[in-house]
Design an enzyme around this catalytic site. Structure first.
Site, mmCIF file in Angstrom:
data_model
loop_
_atom_site.group_PDB
_atom_site.id
_atom_site.type_symbol
_atom_site.label_atom_id
_atom_site.label_comp_id
_atom_site.label_asym_id
_atom_site.label_seq_id
_atom_site.Cartn_x
_atom_site.Cartn_y
_atom_site.Cartn_z
ATOM 1 N N LYS A 23 0.841 -1.194 0.000
ATOM 2 C CA LYS A 23 0.000 0.000 0.000
ATOM 3 C C LYS A 23 0.881 1.251 0.000
ATOM 4 O O LYS A 23 0.684 2.161 -0.814
ATOM 5 C CB LYS A 23 -0.898 -0.031 1.242
ATOM 6 C CG LYS A 23 -2.065 0.922 1.199
ATOM 7 C CD LYS A 23 -2.886 0.845 2.496
ATOM 8 C CE LYS A 23 -3.791 -0.370 2.506
ATOM 9 N NZ LYS A 23 -4.466 -0.552 3.815
ATOM 10 N N ARG A 92 -3.049 3.472 8.536
ATOM 11 C CA ARG A 92 -3.378 2.273 7.767
ATOM 12 C C ARG A 92 -2.211 1.300 7.741
ATOM 13 O O ARG A 92 -1.065 1.699 7.582
ATOM 14 C CB ARG A 92 -3.716 2.660 6.324
ATOM 15 C CG ARG A 92 -4.567 3.877 6.229
ATOM 16 C CD ARG A 92 -4.587 4.457 4.830
ATOM 17 N NE ARG A 92 -5.237 3.589 3.859
ATOM 18 C CZ ARG A 92 -5.251 3.850 2.559
ATOM 19 N NH1 ARG A 92 -4.618 4.903 2.076
ATOM 20 N NH2 ARG A 92 -5.878 3.034 1.746
ATOM 21 N N GLY A 101 -8.269 -7.185 4.381
ATOM 22 C CA GLY A 101 -8.933 -7.157 5.678
ATOM 23 C C GLY A 101 -8.140 -7.717 6.835
ATOM 24 O O GLY A 101 -8.673 -7.911 7.918
ATOM 25 N N MET A 103 -5.542 -6.378 8.498
ATOM 26 C CA MET A 103 -5.177 -5.427 9.553
ATOM 27 C C MET A 103 -5.995 -4.150 9.379
ATOM 28 O O MET A 103 -6.181 -3.675 8.261
ATOM 29 C CB MET A 103 -3.682 -5.151 9.500
ATOM 30 C CG MET A 103 -2.916 -6.312 10.108
ATOM 31 S SD MET A 103 -1.191 -6.341 9.650
ATOM 32 C CE MET A 103 -1.274 -7.044 8.026
ATOM 33 N N ARG A 338 -3.664 -1.544 -6.045
ATOM 34 C CA ARG A 338 -2.868 -2.779 -5.951
ATOM 35 C C ARG A 338 -3.288 -3.671 -7.104
ATOM 36 O O ARG A 338 -4.331 -3.440 -7.730
ATOM 37 C CB ARG A 338 -3.115 -3.484 -4.619
ATOM 38 C CG ARG A 338 -4.566 -3.860 -4.432
ATOM 39 C CD ARG A 338 -4.797 -4.486 -3.074
ATOM 40 N NE ARG A 338 -6.233 -4.563 -2.819
ATOM 41 C CZ ARG A 338 -6.783 -4.533 -1.632
ATOM 42 N NH1 ARG A 338 -6.057 -4.408 -0.549
ATOM 43 N NH2 ARG A 338 -8.082 -4.628 -1.486
ATOM 44 N N HIS A 454 -16.130 -7.777 1.881
ATOM 45 C CA HIS A 454 -15.107 -8.684 2.391
ATOM 46 C C HIS A 454 -15.341 -10.103 1.878
ATOM 47 O O HIS A 454 -14.432 -10.763 1.373
ATOM 48 C CB HIS A 454 -15.147 -8.641 3.918
ATOM 49 C CG HIS A 454 -14.217 -9.617 4.569
ATOM 50 N ND1 HIS A 454 -14.623 -10.855 5.012
ATOM 51 C CD2 HIS A 454 -12.891 -9.548 4.815
ATOM 52 C CE1 HIS A 454 -13.593 -11.492 5.523
ATOM 53 N NE2 HIS A 454 -12.526 -10.732 5.422
ATOM 54 N N SER A 799 11.452 -42.733 -15.648
ATOM 55 C CA SER A 799 10.378 -41.882 -15.136
ATOM 56 C C SER A 799 10.504 -41.859 -13.613
ATOM 57 O O SER A 799 10.428 -42.910 -12.963
ATOM 58 C CB SER A 799 9.023 -42.441 -15.562
ATOM 59 O OG SER A 799 8.012 -41.653 -14.999
ATOM 60 N N CYS A 867 6.584 -38.849 -12.846
ATOM 61 C CA CYS A 867 5.164 -39.184 -12.819
ATOM 62 C C CYS A 867 4.607 -39.202 -11.401
ATOM 63 O O CYS A 867 3.500 -39.627 -11.179
ATOM 64 C CB CYS A 867 4.906 -40.496 -13.529
ATOM 65 S SG CYS A 867 5.701 -41.900 -12.741
ATOM 66 N N TYR A 887 9.790 -34.324 -19.748
ATOM 67 C CA TYR A 887 8.353 -34.161 -19.554
ATOM 68 C C TYR A 887 7.976 -34.326 -18.087
ATOM 69 O O TYR A 887 8.754 -34.867 -17.291
ATOM 70 C CB TYR A 887 7.564 -35.167 -20.412
ATOM 71 C CG TYR A 887 7.678 -36.602 -19.947
ATOM 72 C CD1 TYR A 887 6.740 -37.148 -19.068
ATOM 73 C CD2 TYR A 887 8.725 -37.413 -20.372
ATOM 74 C CE1 TYR A 887 6.849 -38.460 -18.635
ATOM 75 C CE2 TYR A 887 8.847 -38.719 -19.939
ATOM 76 C CZ TYR A 887 7.900 -39.246 -19.070
ATOM 77 O OH TYR A 887 8.016 -40.523 -18.630
HETATM 78 P P1 ADP Z 1 -7.828 -1.915 3.725
HETATM 79 O O1 ADP Z 1 -6.445 -2.434 3.804
HETATM 80 O O2 ADP Z 1 -8.775 -2.720 4.514
HETATM 81 O O3 ADP Z 1 -8.260 -1.673 2.320
HETATM 82 P P2 ADP Z 1 -7.480 0.930 3.980
HETATM 83 O O4 ADP Z 1 -6.302 1.398 4.685
HETATM 84 O O5 ADP Z 1 -7.416 0.996 2.520
HETATM 85 O O6 ADP Z 1 -7.826 -0.513 4.478
HETATM 86 O O7 ADP Z 1 -8.671 1.794 4.518
HETATM 87 C C1 ADP Z 1 -9.982 1.437 4.693
HETATM 88 C C2 ADP Z 1 -10.901 2.434 4.031
HETATM 89 O O8 ADP Z 1 -10.653 3.744 4.490
HETATM 90 C C3 ADP Z 1 -10.721 2.454 2.544
HETATM 91 O O9 ADP Z 1 -11.965 2.538 1.908
HETATM 92 C C4 ADP Z 1 -9.920 3.673 2.314
HETATM 93 O O10 ADP Z 1 -10.170 4.186 1.042
HETATM 94 C C5 ADP Z 1 -10.399 4.605 3.418
HETATM 95 N N1 ADP Z 1 -9.356 5.554 3.774
HETATM 96 C C6 ADP Z 1 -8.119 5.259 4.174
HETATM 97 N N2 ADP Z 1 -7.400 6.388 4.354
HETATM 98 C C7 ADP Z 1 -8.205 7.421 4.052
HETATM 99 C C8 ADP Z 1 -8.030 8.830 4.016
HETATM 100 N N3 ADP Z 1 -6.875 9.404 4.336
HETATM 101 N N4 ADP Z 1 -9.076 9.580 3.638
HETATM 102 C C9 ADP Z 1 -10.244 8.992 3.314
HETATM 103 N N5 ADP Z 1 -10.470 7.698 3.329
HETATM 104 C C10 ADP Z 1 -9.462 6.898 3.688
HETATM 105 MG MG MG Z 2 -7.949 -0.388 1.120
HETATM 106 MG MG MG Z 3 -9.316 -3.042 6.543
#
Ligand code: ADP
Ligand code: MG
Ligand code: MG
Length: 913
Positions: A23, A92, A101, A103, A338, A454, A799, A867, A887
């Protein structure tokens, strides 16, 4: 130089995902590309690892963080903790590989009594400010302080209920203020401390929480399941990002998108958004979002900006992207990108399309697909004309059909799956803590949330069927039931999902195998022309041979003749052969088996023509064809009781005979039949005891059978050669091969070769033609490896039977190892992998290399393959390529995987394994 813990987005190296996390690296890269990313910085994964060692932050870290925040203040003109225009940030997590999801993110950090008042004054929108505040308290409470969502949710729901409100957007400023205060109380009650007011305290607590989450149970489980080792991802980075607000009114929105449709691969705008909402709302599936196409009408200018963003992302990354954005007062910000996780269908289609579009070349198109996912394409689909009406429909979130019994929570899913049930996990929505339920389930069904919820994302990643957001289903976890109209689905009821249409059915619907799409054929044709290794199939019947050929097998690398013996029409003949008391009796039984085997082989040759078919002579110990001792004892007992009954009946009937016209159902014959049956079973029992071995896998099997009972091997050899002769008579091009199992010495091979030579002359005379075939050996004993040069004097091909060879090299019995100690060995790192799944390159691989060298020193054109089960395993396939095999042979469903893996092996041959 002083150690650097963090990088701002405009200085961080976008390629260094290990240090900055995926990220963070992408946020840096996007910033430096000129895309509109809110200012921020990344604390490195290395800092996380330092912290985790003693669970203390490096002394000067917070000092550096303060400097970074000051830079943000300069860039944004806002002040962290300020009493006028306050800077709020998100905190984040993000490690080198994306773990959806795993962390949690904290939004709106920096809010306290002072900044809240400032925000209200600044925006003149107290509703917005309280909305941000209550979100922050809950997220901070949950993620950083470990307070259950439920503790907050119950207050939230209560306020909504009392106000008679359904949708969150209908809550007024006063409601949200009330909720915020209730939430502050929750924190006080749960932690015995007031909510932290100092913004740097907040930040420090949050940073630690993100670091700690790296070793949380969910994260550990996920890494274990997907074999994410420290050299792939070590520690999580922390991204601190200036907040932008999608919840400031109707010219604001938040959304997620894919640059292409992740379910079909179609090149189109794809995604969902919510007006006037904050990030997590879309992802968490709390409100059902709108498809991005609607934005075209609702916010045309922003839609255009979004299209532009999408095109720039794909052009730069040359890969399908999964991105997140927020629109604040009409301005589009990109918050994340990503590589998109797509199902196999979409991966294949987008590979073909991107080559056509000139975005990538064929090698890139092949390399971007993980070979393993191709097996998904062979997943079953619902039978097309089943005529069953669905009881409900949701969003087609991850394709494939799944059927199983309903369970309502992840723990039950695990329990029921352990008891050998197919299960469907049915929930209102799923959360990261349900992850173990996903592993256990065949399919996932949720009643809320969109295609990017999710449940959908995780199921797609795992290639499991998922239907999301089936809103007509009311789930009641406490009563363990779901209601659709007047239908009640209880725990344990069977349901069927179609992840490709979103349909949900009651009961079981038959499934059919998937079709091989044109796109897949194209892709695999590219793979074949890239690869050096050929891919053969391990199949034993004409039907599976045809299937394997349709999957692109270029031959049969292993036909286990004993599988043919087990069919119900042959087993009695095989049993007769085993029970034979002398050679004549055995030859009589074999004579009956002979035409059957010959026809089998002929059909196999026909199915694989013009490619090679390698027939392995009988391998397993003979008692495998006989019932178990205890089973025989039981059957004999039952027969004896039956005999008594029949005899008793006869006496009764005899007595009655003179008095009535009753027909006699039991005559002398049936007694004789029973006696015969008993005699036969008793003979079997004697034979079973005679054949008993302490360790049958190391006992009388393989070529050893061919040495003791030459007539068995001779019958099989004759079957193969006559089948070949018959094909040649029809001018069918074929390539038969005869392969001897379990060989340890050239003397054994010589002996079998003698049989072959004798029979060959007879068959050639009988059919008046010249036969052309290869004679070879399996390499599956350690001695065979060390004597490979001698074996190659006789064998045209080798083989590697890596199943037995692995057992031999490790001195493990597979069953005992896998049931008893292997899991522990893997878990504690004593062994990196299960050697029965991943070829043991360091140990067994060395032996293979030696055998190849010895073999080819004797016979340079020696054909060599594998094999064992490893022949379908991508990493093992790369190794096989590197050591010069010709093979690999694997089971039919692994063939597409192996074909792509063989191309990868070629393309990656210069890279370390
Ligand atoms: P995940 O790894 O679960 O995708 P994120 O870090 O991307 O978690 O954040 C979760 C949500 O919060 C996402 O929808 C992201 O776009 C939003 N978000 C994260 N940082 C900001 C920010 N600085 N301003 C607005 N929304 C944010
Ligand atoms: Mg995200
Ligand atoms: Mg999250």
């Amino acid at each position: 130089m002083k150690h650097k813990y963090s990088f701002s987005f405009n200085e961080g190296d976008g390629k260094n995902k290990k240090l900055l996390g995926g990220k963070g690296a992408n946020l840096c890269e996007m910033t430096q590309l000129g895309l509109n990313v809110p200012p921020g910085f990344v604390i490195t994964t290395q800092t996380c690892i330092n912290y985790l060692e003693f669970r203390v932050l490096p002394v000067d870290l917070m000092e550096e963080v303060r400097l970074q925040i000051q830079k943000l203040e300069t860039l944004t003109g806002k002040y962290f903790g300020g009493s006028s225009d306050p800077l709020l940030v998100s905190v984040r997590s993000g490690s080198a590989v994306s773990m959806p999801g795993m962390m949690d993110t904290i939004l709106n950090l920096g809010l306290n009594k002072t900044t809240l008042a400032a925000l209200i004054e600044l925006t003149d929108d107290s509703r917005f400010a309280y909305d941000a505040y209550r979100r922050f308290i809950q997220l901070f409470g949950k993620v950083a302080l470990g307070i259950d969502d439920e503790k907050f949710d119950k207050h939230f729901e209560a306020v909504k209920r009392n106000a008679g409100i359904k949708a969150d957007v209908a809550l007024s400023s006063d409601h949200l203020q009330e909720i915020s205060e209730l939430f502050l109380n929750v924190v006080y009650e749960e932690t015995a401390r007031p909510f932290p007011e100092d913004v740097y305290d907040q930040l420090e607590i949050a940073i630690k929480a993100v670091f700690n989450s790296w070793e949380g149970r969910r994260a550990l489980d996920y890494r274990k399941e997907f074999h994410i080792t420290p050299d792939i991802a070590n520690g999580t980075a922390v991204n601190i990002v200036t907040m932008v607000f999608g919840n400031m009114g109707d010219d604001c929105a938040t959304g997620v998108g894919f640059t292409r449709n992740p379910a079909t691969g179609e090149n189109e705008m794809y995604g969902e958004y919510l007006v006037n909402a904050q990030g997590e709302d879309v992802v968490a599936g709390i409100r059902t979002p709108k498809p991005v196409q609607e934005m075209r009408k609702e916010m045309p200018e922003q839609y255009r900006q979004l299209q532009e963003l999408r095109n720039k992302l794909e052009a730069h990354y040359q890969e399908v992207q999964d991105y997140e954005y927020t629109i604040e007062r009409g301005v589009l910000y990109c918050l994340q990108t990503r590589n998109g996780k797509m199902n196999a269908v979409a991966m294949v289609k987008s590979s073909i399309d991107m080559v056509t579009e000139g975005l990538i070349n064929k090698s890139q198109a092949l390399l971007r697909i993980n070979p393993e996912v191709l097996e998904q394409l062979l997943h079953p689909q619902l039978q097309p004309n089943h005529h069953v009406k669905p009881i409900a429909q949701g969003l087609p979130a991850s394709p494939g059909a799944a059927c199983g019994i309903c369970v309502f929570d992840a723990d039950s899913a695990v329990r029921m799956a352990k008891a050998d049930n197919d299960v469907i996990l049915l929930r209102e929505e799923t959360k990261p803590e349900d992850i173990h339920g996903f592993f256990a389930a065949q399919g996932i069904l949720t009643s809320r949330g969109g295609k990017t919820s999710h449940a959908a994302v995780v199921a797609r990643g795992m290639g499991k069927a998922c239907v999301a957001g089936a809103e007509d289903i009311k789930v009641d976890v406490h009563k363990r039931q779901a209601i659709v109209g007047d239908i009640h689905i209880k725990e344990g009821d069977l349901i069927t999902l179609d992840g490709s249409t979103g349909n949900i059915y009651l009961g079981r619907i038959p499934t059919v195998a998937a079709v091989f799409s044109e796109e897949l054929k194209t892709l695999l044709a590219w793979a074949d022309s890239t690869a050096r290794l050929r891919v053969h199939a391990n199949v034993d019947t004409p039907e599976t041979a045809r299937l394997a050929a349709s999957y692109g097998a270029k031959g049969i690398g292993l036909c286990r003749t004993e599988r043919m013996f087990n069919a119900s029409d042959r087993l009695p003949l095989v049993v007769d052969m085993i029970l034979a008391r002398n050679t004549e009796e055995r030859e009589a039984a074999l004579a009956k088996l002979f035409p059957i085997q010959r026809d089998d082989f002929q059909q196999l040759f026909e199915a694989m023509s013009p490619n090679s078919v390698t027939v392995r002579l009988l391998d397993p110990p003979m008692h495998e064809f006989l019932p178990h001792e205890h089973q025989l004892l039981e059957e004999i007992e039952v027969l004896k009781q039956y005999l008594t009954t029949v005899k008793g009946m006869q006496v009764t009937l005899d007595t009655l005979k003179n008095h009535t016209e009753l027909p006699a159902p039991f005559d002398q014959l049936s007694v004789e039949l029973i006696l015969k049956a008993i005699a036969k079973k008793e003979m079997m029992l004697i034979k079973v005891m005679e054949l008993y071995e302490v360790n049958p896998m190391l006992g009388h099997r393989g070529v050893r059978l061919g040495m003791s009972y030459p007539e068995i091997y001779k019958m099989q050899i004759r079957s193969v050669l006559e089948a070949a002769a018959r094909c040649l008579k029809q001018r069918l091009p074929i390539e038969p091969e005869i392969m001897v199992p379990q060989v340890i010495t050239a003397q054994e091979l010589k002996k079998v070769k003698q049989y072959v030579d004798e029979i060959r002359i007879e068959v050639e005379e009988q059919y008046r033609l010249k036969l052309n075939f290869k004679f070879g050996t399996m390499i599956e004993t350690v001695r065979a490896c060390t004597r490979a040069d001698k074996l190659a004097e006789i064998a045209h091909f080798f083989s590697f039977g890596t199943n037995d060879l692995t057992q031999a090299v490790f001195s493990f019995s597979r069953e005992d190892a896998e049931n008893k100690f292997l899991p522990l060995y893997e878990e504690s790192g004593l062994l990196e992998d299960n050697p029965f799944e991943t070829l043991d390159i360091l140990g067994l691989g060395k032996l293979m290399k030696m055998a190849i060298e010895l073999g080819r020193s004797q016979r340079p054109d020696l054909k060599i393959g594998i094999c064992g089960e490893h022949g379908g395993h991508p990493r093992s396939i790369r190794f096989c390529h590197n050591i010069g095999l010709d093979y690999v042979s694997c089971s039919a469903p692994r063939i597409p995987v192996a074909r792509l893996a063989a191309a990868h092996a070629k393309l990656l041959e210069d890279k370390p394994l």
